[in-house]
Design an enzyme around this catalytic site. Structure first.
Site, PDB file in Angstrom:
ATOM      1  N   TYR A 296     -96.674 -72.803  30.691  1.00 55.22           N
ATOM      2  CA  TYR A 296     -97.981 -72.160  30.515  1.00 55.22           C
ATOM      3  C   TYR A 296     -98.584 -71.851  31.877  1.00 55.22           C
ATOM      4  CZ  TYR A 296    -100.096 -71.170  26.080  1.00 55.22           C
ATOM      5  OH  TYR A 296    -100.455 -70.539  24.929  1.00 55.22           O
TER       6      TYR A 296
ATOM      7  N   GLU B 180    -101.708 -69.741  32.462  1.00 54.98           N
ATOM      8  CA  GLU B 180    -102.918 -68.903  32.372  1.00 54.98           C
ATOM      9  C   GLU B 180    -103.562 -68.792  33.743  1.00 54.98           C
ATOM     10  OE1 GLU B 180    -105.266 -70.653  29.279  1.00 54.98           O
ATOM     11  OE2 GLU B 180    -104.395 -69.352  27.757  1.00 54.98           O
TER      12      GLU B 180
ATOM     13  N   ASP C  47    -100.073 -42.856  32.185  1.00 54.96           N
ATOM     14  CA  ASP C  47     -99.201 -43.766  31.437  1.00 54.96           C
ATOM     15  C   ASP C  47     -97.779 -43.239  31.629  1.00 54.96           C
ATOM     16  OD1 ASP C  47     -97.661 -45.093  29.599  1.00 54.96           O
ATOM     17  OD2 ASP C  47     -99.073 -44.922  27.945  1.00 54.96           O
TER      18      ASP C  47
ATOM     19  N   THR D 232     -94.601 -49.240  30.617  1.00 51.02           N
ATOM     20  CA  THR D 232     -93.756 -50.267  30.048  1.00 51.02           C
ATOM     21  C   THR D 232     -92.552 -50.388  30.975  1.00 51.02           C
ATOM     22  OG1 THR D 232     -92.744 -48.591  28.644  1.00 51.02           O
ATOM     23  CG2 THR D 232     -94.425 -49.971  27.626  1.00 51.02           C
TER      24      THR D 232
ATOM     25  N   LYS E 232     -88.085 -48.731  29.063  1.00 55.91           N
ATOM     26  CA  LYS E 232     -87.568 -47.413  28.670  1.00 55.91           C
ATOM     27  C   LYS E 232     -86.618 -46.944  29.779  1.00 55.91           C
ATOM     28  CE  LYS E 232     -91.449 -46.509  25.635  1.00 55.91           C
ATOM     29  NZ  LYS E 232     -92.580 -47.382  25.872  1.00 55.91           N
TER      30      LYS E 232
ATOM     31  N   ARG F  64     -88.626 -55.888  27.579  1.00 57.30           N
ATOM     32  CA  ARG F  64     -89.861 -55.372  27.002  1.00 57.30           C
ATOM     33  C   ARG F  64     -91.024 -56.041  27.711  1.00 57.30           C
ATOM     34  NH1 ARG F  64     -88.498 -52.670  22.393  1.00 57.30           N
ATOM     35  NH2 ARG F  64     -90.699 -52.212  22.180  1.00 57.30           N
TER      36      ARG F  64
END
Ligand code: DSN
Length: 398
Positions: free
Chosen positions: A46, A48, A204, A230, A233, A239
């Site tokens: 974790y 954060e 984008d 992203t 692609k 991903r």
């Protein structure tokens, strides 16, 4: 693996994907190194917060991983760290785009007295993404989309029309970069458009990021305030997503960081960030430049051959990895749904897609979208594209 059921299903999917021609424009195949990082023990941690400022202990090594990923992200796009910052925590493209609006576009509220902010984005029907303000997406519920499309004649962007829309609507942010637009985008003109109404310019580049990194598509960084992408692609990573923001005194990086965490996300997926770092290192190799070049070459040959066989290609061709085919008006009068289903039965995977000014519905549109990034990773070349075009033609005509 002890879970035989899942193991079997993974194997089955592996076999299935080996045996098809994959022309999904938004998919690709990652290296085994990327898979190793994704499947590593980093998923247990974790973290954060951000490097040097976490809410949990034990993050010294995690900080090194996130910082390395950020460094590589800036390097592959030729950005210096005093001019651009990057956030590598978005879990995928949609949250990345939502974070940008949360940071920069007011959510209308009687308590703040602010009017609902406006996102000027391409309509889904002409190739925009859901998160460019479409009404079914959170981005069209919290904010108002000012839609634009392509010209009916050329099926490409018409900046005169865009100028009129922007002047009338005064959007807070203009989004360039699309999901089903096969052509080059004039980012300079988008900058002028944004400046003419005092809007932020967000690009984008999810679809063409790998082409930018490979030097075969213009870079948006000279003109944009914010660039989202992203990573799975044309960039051929896991991903995930990244948000680049300009450092120029407007505190964009701080606003973006705050919007990602704690704005919309909790703990970042460190295994995913490590896998992005691995992919970015692969992108920085000279091989990747050759790969990017071949993607575009392949798409061109495929589009040209389909056109020669009588299929109408939207906008007359492609400058990218992506081709939109009008199967309804341009071929044998077959809808996109039936076309994609027939092709799938024959082992060719594409997606049905609306075309600009479509007269049919999104669930059964007039076209299909094809991309060459995945098959180019599988070392397909021009002669293979000719064969694929003939196979598509044969399947759709029989
Ligand atoms: N689903 C992606 C694509 O196919 O372009 C965008 O989210």
């Amino acid at each position: 693996m002890k879970d035989r059921q899942i193991e079997k299903l993974i194997k089955k999917e592996k076999e299935h994907s080996k045996n098809v021609i994959n022309l999904i424009a938004s998919e690709n195949y990652v290296s085994s190194d990327v898979l190793t990082a994704l499947g590593s023990i980093l998923t247990n941690k974790y973290a954060e917060g951000y490097p040097g400022a976490r809410y949990y202990g034990g993050n010294v090594i995690i900080d090194e991983i996130e910082n390395l990923c950020k460094k590589r992200a800036l390097e592959v796009f030729g950005l210096s760290r005093d001019k651009w910052a990057v956030n590598v925590q978005p879990l995928s493209g949609s949250p990345a785009n939502v974070a940008v609006y949360l940071a920069l576009v007011p959510i209308g509220s009687p308590s703040t007295g602010l009017e609902v902010g406006k996102i000027m984005g391409m309509t889904l029907a002409h190739g925009g993404h859901l998160t460019h303000g479409h009404k079914v997406s959170i981005t069209g519920k919290f904010w108002r989309q000012i839609p634009y499309g392509v010209s009916k004649e050329t099926e490409t962007l018409d900046f005169n029309e865009l100028g009129e829309i922007a002047k009338k609507e005064k959007p807070n942010i203009i989004v360039a970069g699309f999901t089903a637009y096969p052509r080059l985008i004039d980012f300079k003109k988008f900058r002028e458009l944004a400046d003419s109404v005092g809007a932020y310019l967000m690009v984008d580049m999810s679809h063409f990021a790998g082409l930018v990194a490979g030097g075969v598509y213009p870079s948006p960084f000279e003109y944009a305030d914010i660039v989202t992408t992203t990573t799975h692609k044309t960039l051929r990573g896991p991903r995930s997503a990244m948000i680049f923001s300009k450092i120029d005194g407007r505190l964009l990086p701080a606003k973006i960081d705050k919007a990602v965490f704690p704005g919309i996300q909790g703990g970042p997926h460190i295994n995913q960030i490590a896998a992005v770092a691995v992919a970015l290192k692969e992108v920085s190799k000279s091989d990747f430049k050759r790969y990017a070049k071949q993607i575009v070459k392949n798409a061109n040959i495929l589009a040209m051959e389909l056109a020669r066989l009588g299929w109408r290609i939207i906008s007359g061709g492609t400058d990218t990895h992506l081709i939109l085919v009008d199967t309804w008006n341009g071929g044998v009068g077959i809808g996109g749904k039936e076309a994609s289903e027939k092709l799938e039965k024959a082992g060719i995977i594409v997606n049905k897609n609306t075309i600009p000014f479509d007269t049919r519905t999104p669930v059964d549109p007039s076209g299909i979208r094809i991309g060459t990034a995945g098959e180019t990773t599988r070392r397909k070349k021009e002669k293979d594209m000719i064969k694929i075009a003939h196979k598509i033609d044969f399947v759709l005509r029989t």
